[in-house]
Each structure stands twice: as C-alpha cells, then as structure tokens.
Design a protein around this motif. Structure first.
Motif, PDB file in Angstrom:
ATOM      1  N   ILE A 117      -1.969 -11.078   0.077  1.00  0.00           N
ATOM      2  CA  ILE A 117      -1.919  -9.441  -0.678  1.00  0.00           C
ATOM      3  C   ILE A 117      -2.711  -9.099  -1.669  1.00  0.00           C
ATOM      4  O   ILE A 117      -2.113  -9.704  -2.177  1.00  0.00           O
ATOM      5  CB  ILE A 117      -0.313  -9.316  -0.601  1.00  0.00           C
ATOM      6  CG1 ILE A 117       0.304  -9.636   0.675  1.00  0.00           C
ATOM      7  CG2 ILE A 117      -0.006  -7.823  -0.151  1.00  0.00           C
ATOM      8  CD1 ILE A 117       1.461  -9.198   0.730  1.00  0.00           C
ATOM      9  N   VAL A 118      -3.815  -8.844  -1.556  1.00  0.00           N
ATOM     10  CA  VAL A 118      -5.027  -8.485  -2.561  1.00  0.00           C
ATOM     11  C   VAL A 118      -5.618  -9.741  -3.072  1.00  0.00           C
ATOM     12  O   VAL A 118      -6.366 -10.166  -2.597  1.00  0.00           O
ATOM     13  CB  VAL A 118      -4.238  -7.558  -3.165  1.00  0.00           C
ATOM     14  CG1 VAL A 118      -5.028  -6.955  -4.318  1.00  0.00           C
ATOM     15  CG2 VAL A 118      -3.842  -6.023  -3.043  1.00  0.00           C
ATOM     16  N   ASP A 119      -4.946 -10.013  -4.264  1.00  0.00           N
ATOM     17  CA  ASP A 119      -5.062 -11.970  -4.750  1.00  0.00           C
ATOM     18  C   ASP A 119      -4.119 -12.938  -4.485  1.00  0.00           C
ATOM     19  O   ASP A 119      -3.954 -13.745  -5.184  1.00  0.00           O
ATOM     20  CB  ASP A 119      -6.138 -11.128  -5.925  1.00  0.00           C
ATOM     21  CG  ASP A 119      -5.022 -10.952  -6.539  1.00  0.00           C
ATOM     22  OD1 ASP A 119      -3.433 -10.564  -6.047  1.00  0.00           O
ATOM     23  OD2 ASP A 119      -4.897 -10.563  -8.176  1.00  0.00           O
ATOM     24  N   THR A 120      -2.688 -12.459  -3.932  1.00  0.00           N
ATOM     25  CA  THR A 120      -1.472 -14.105  -4.064  1.00  0.00           C
ATOM     26  C   THR A 120      -1.316 -13.996  -2.637  1.00  0.00           C
ATOM     27  O   THR A 120      -0.899 -13.280  -1.909  1.00  0.00           O
ATOM     28  CB  THR A 120      -0.929 -12.492  -4.908  1.00  0.00           C
ATOM     29  OG1 THR A 120      -1.417 -12.117  -5.868  1.00  0.00           O
ATOM     30  CG2 THR A 120       0.537 -13.480  -4.811  1.00  0.00           C
ATOM     31  N   PRO A 121      -1.085 -15.156  -2.027  1.00  0.00           N
ATOM     32  CA  PRO A 121      -0.456 -15.367  -1.116  1.00  0.00           C
ATOM     33  C   PRO A 121       0.681 -14.638  -0.998  1.00  0.00           C
ATOM     34  O   PRO A 121       1.347 -14.373  -1.158  1.00  0.00           O
ATOM     35  CB  PRO A 121      -0.237 -16.730  -0.989  1.00  0.00           C
ATOM     36  CG  PRO A 121      -1.220 -17.447  -2.249  1.00  0.00           C
ATOM     37  CD  PRO A 121      -1.514 -16.445  -3.288  1.00  0.00           C
ATOM     38  N   THR A 122       0.873 -14.421   0.493  1.00  0.00           N
ATOM     39  CA  THR A 122       1.854 -13.455   1.193  1.00  0.00           C
ATOM     40  C   THR A 122       3.225 -15.081   0.507  1.00  0.00           C
ATOM     41  O   THR A 122       4.925 -13.885  -0.325  1.00  0.00           O
ATOM     42  CB  THR A 122       1.979 -14.171   2.515  1.00  0.00           C
ATOM     43  OG1 THR A 122       0.689 -12.786   2.816  1.00  0.00           O
ATOM     44  CG2 THR A 122       3.802 -12.702   3.142  1.00  0.00           C
ATOM     45  N   PHE A 148      -0.885  -1.906  -1.153  1.00  0.00           N
ATOM     46  CA  PHE A 148      -0.545  -2.734  -2.531  1.00  0.00           C
ATOM     47  C   PHE A 148      -1.920  -2.481  -3.583  1.00  0.00           C
ATOM     48  O   PHE A 148      -1.578  -3.097  -5.000  1.00  0.00           O
ATOM     49  CB  PHE A 148      -0.160  -4.435  -2.176  1.00  0.00           C
ATOM     50  CG  PHE A 148       1.089  -5.210  -2.172  1.00  0.00           C
ATOM     51  CD1 PHE A 148       1.772  -4.525  -1.409  1.00  0.00           C
ATOM     52  CD2 PHE A 148       1.733  -5.794  -2.764  1.00  0.00           C
ATOM     53  CE1 PHE A 148       3.250  -4.526  -0.465  1.00  0.00           C
ATOM     54  CE2 PHE A 148       2.393  -6.154  -2.923  1.00  0.00           C
ATOM     55  CZ  PHE A 148       3.869  -5.476  -1.362  1.00  0.00           C
ATOM     56  N   ALA A 149      -2.526  -2.586  -3.016  1.00  0.00           N
ATOM     57  CA  ALA A 149      -4.284  -2.172  -3.709  1.00  0.00           C
ATOM     58  C   ALA A 149      -4.010  -1.181  -3.942  1.00  0.00           C
ATOM     59  O   ALA A 149      -4.861  -0.793  -5.515  1.00  0.00           O
ATOM     60  CB  ALA A 149      -5.234  -2.598  -2.650  1.00  0.00           C
ATOM     61  N   MET A 183      -8.065  -1.400  -9.302  1.00  0.00           N
ATOM     62  CA  MET A 183      -8.842  -0.752  -8.405  1.00  0.00           C
ATOM     63  C   MET A 183      -8.318   0.042  -7.271  1.00  0.00           C
ATOM     64  O   MET A 183      -9.374   0.542  -6.273  1.00  0.00           O
ATOM     65  CB  MET A 183      -8.983  -2.657  -7.177  1.00  0.00           C
ATOM     66  CG  MET A 183      -7.728  -2.670  -6.926  1.00  0.00           C
ATOM     67  SD  MET A 183      -7.731  -4.366  -5.928  1.00  0.00           S
ATOM     68  CE  MET A 183      -8.054  -5.118  -6.472  1.00  0.00           C
ATOM     69  N   ALA A 184      -7.421   0.658  -7.587  1.00  0.00           N
ATOM     70  CA  ALA A 184      -7.027   2.351  -6.703  1.00  0.00           C
ATOM     71  C   ALA A 184      -7.517   2.973  -7.116  1.00  0.00           C
ATOM     72  O   ALA A 184      -7.600   3.280  -5.930  1.00  0.00           O
ATOM     73  CB  ALA A 184      -5.092   2.458  -7.748  1.00  0.00           C
TER      74      ALA A 184
END
Ligand code: G1P
Length: 292
Positions: free
Chosen positions: A30-35, A266-267, A273-274
């Motif tokens: 999720i963006v850059d972190t594993p679920t 989430f992003a 990045m928003a």
C-alpha cells in the motif's frame, strides 16, 4: 492479559491472480509498505509484542521482510541513506515475530489451529493478513479491552451492503448497545437470502484458548475448507461471544478493486505525493469524462 497475536497469511490469494502466483498477496504494497506490515503495526500499537505468522508455500518473502538484511543495511550506511536505514531497521525491531508453516492449505480454521502450540493456554488476538485497519485507537486494542472487561471472545464487525454479504462470515445476534452485539449464530459466505444480518466479520478477533478444542472438532465446511466460523459456532454453544462494531475504517486488500482504492486513499494522505496525485487524478478523470 493478551500478549500474543496470530496472523494467518498462508492462503493462495486466488482473488489476486496473477500477481499472487509467485509472491504473497500480503506483501503487495500500500503505497510503499507491504500490507502485512500495517497488520503487524496494528498488533504492536495494541500492546502485543509476540506475533505468530502462519505461512505456507511461496510465502518466504514475508519471513525475509521481517528479518534483518545486513547487506542492504551496509549498502545504505555506506551511501549515507540514513532515513532508509532507519525505516529498514525499524521493521525487524517491531516485535518478536515467529513463523509456523501450514503444510496443507485447508482453510482459515486450519491455519489458526497451527498456532496452538505457540499460543498455549492464553487468550490471543487474530488479525487477518489481508485486512488493514485505520483508526485512532487500534481496532485490535478495542477488542482486547472488551475481552478484558467481559471475559468472552470478541469479534470485529462491520455493516456491509446486503449485496456483499457473500464475501464474508455474517453473524446473527442481538444488540446490547449500538456498537456491541451478543452473537447467537454465524453463516460463512451466505447468499443474500441466507444472511441473518448484514454484520460481517471484519478480520479481527480475540479468542480464549478454548477455540483450539473447537477447531480440533471442526470438519470441512464451506468450500471444502476448515472454517474458523464453524469453530466459532461451536464455541458459542459453550460460552458467550460478542461482536463490536469497531471505530475505524477497514481496507480489504484481498481483492483487486479494494486494493486499488486503498492505495489511492493512502497515497492521498501522503504529503510527499498528495498534491501531484490529485492533479493527476483530476486530469485523468476529465479526459475519461470527455471520452465517455
Ligand atoms: C475470512 C473469513 C470470513 C471473514 C473474512 C474477513 O474469509 O472466513 O468469515 O468475514 O475473512 O475478511 P476470506 O476473506 O478468507 O475468504
């Protein structure tokens, strides 16, 4: 006191093929972190330090993610990438994470029963590895507090649209308050007609160790799998269980559309990045509207 959490993450992830063919769906970011890291962080934020993950074939990447990677750490140190190094070290220091293998994938109930030796005679939390929760008070914490005060199993509930009940385990129950339900029955993945309510089991549970005896007595059920809900049905024939409509938001990562929605949500909350993402989405939607 609840000190241990079990995170089942052994399933095939068939709803996520082909992405899940050779990588665990729980490692999809999720963006850059594993679920699964969000799931571990929820357990840790709830006060749990001992986490047992149930993994199966093809899930080694999960083990590696929570292990230290000395070569990579050295590389980052040499390059002066201190923030990345801090992030990496944090992952392996989050909790004491243990792994056990579910040798045959016989369903969620079977996966949880693999935790028996590790959990022993204590109550414990179960957090499904493909569900992410967002809340000010961690959802597992909310359930743990209820378990401590009522001394009975607690399951997180979410109201879902009637048309979607077939995706979940659904409860039959009586309201005790607006948020708290006494559970009197379960149906796993019912049709709309069969569903006793539209309150779905939302992937977070707290059980006494008695659930293991119930699991041992549970044969195969829906979809030819050993279902956790079947063991829970047995448990409520012997002791009370309640359901909590938790405070917070659930993100289901187990299916493609919800996974994309979760990533966008989430992003959009990420300061780095928003604003660019919003501009991009506006342009994209405008051109889509022009096309339709
Ligand atoms: C499992 C459970 C179901 C629960 C759901 C929540 O189903 O069997 O009772 O409602 O998780 O995500 P699965 O998603 O593994 O098919």
């Amino acid at each position: 006191m609840i000190r241990k959490a079990v995170v089942p993450a052994a399933g095939f992830g068939t709803r996520f093929l082909p992405a899940s063919k050779s990588q665990p769906k729980e490692m999809l970011p999720i963006v850059d972190t594993p679920t699964i890291q969000y799931v571990v962080e929820e357990a840790v934020a709830s006060g749990i330090r001992d986490i047992l993950m149930i993994i199966g074939r093809g899930k080694r990447a999960i083990e590696e993610h929570f292990d230290r990677n000395f070569e990579l750490e050295e590389e980052l140190r040499e390059k002066g990438k201190t923030e990345e190094l801090r992030l990496l070290r944090r992952i392996s220091e989050l909790a004491n994470i243990h792994f056990v293998w579910q040798k045959e994938l016989r369903g969620l109930g079977d996966a949880v029963s693999c935790a028996r030796d590790h959990v022993g005679h204590e109550p414990f939390a179960v957090l499904l590895g493909d569900t992410v929760m967002e809340s000010t008070r961690p959802v597992t914490r909310q359930l743990m507090e209820l378990y401590e005060s009522r001394r009975e199993s607690v399951v997180a509930l979410e109201e879902v649209e009637r048309s979607r009940v077939g995706r979940y385990g659904v409860i039959k129950g009586e309201p005790l308050t607006d948020a708290l339900w006494k559970i009197t029955g379960f149906v796993e993945k019912p049709t709309v007609e069969e569903a006793p309510s539209n309150l779905a089991i939302a992937g977070r549970y707290v059980f006494p160790p008695d659930i293991f005896d119930c699991l041992a007595r549970t044969g195969t059920g829906k979809n030819n799998e050993i279902q956790l809900t079947d063991a829970m049905r047995l448990l409520i024939s012997m002791q009370p269980m309640c359901g909590l409509r938790f405070e917070g938001e659930r993100y289901d990562i187990g299916n493609k559309l919800d996974f994309i929605k979760t990533n966008v949500a989430f992003a959009l909350r990420r300061p780095d990045m928003a604003s660019e993402l919003k501009d991009y989405m506006r342009t994209l939607l405008a051109s889509e509207t022009g096309r339709s």
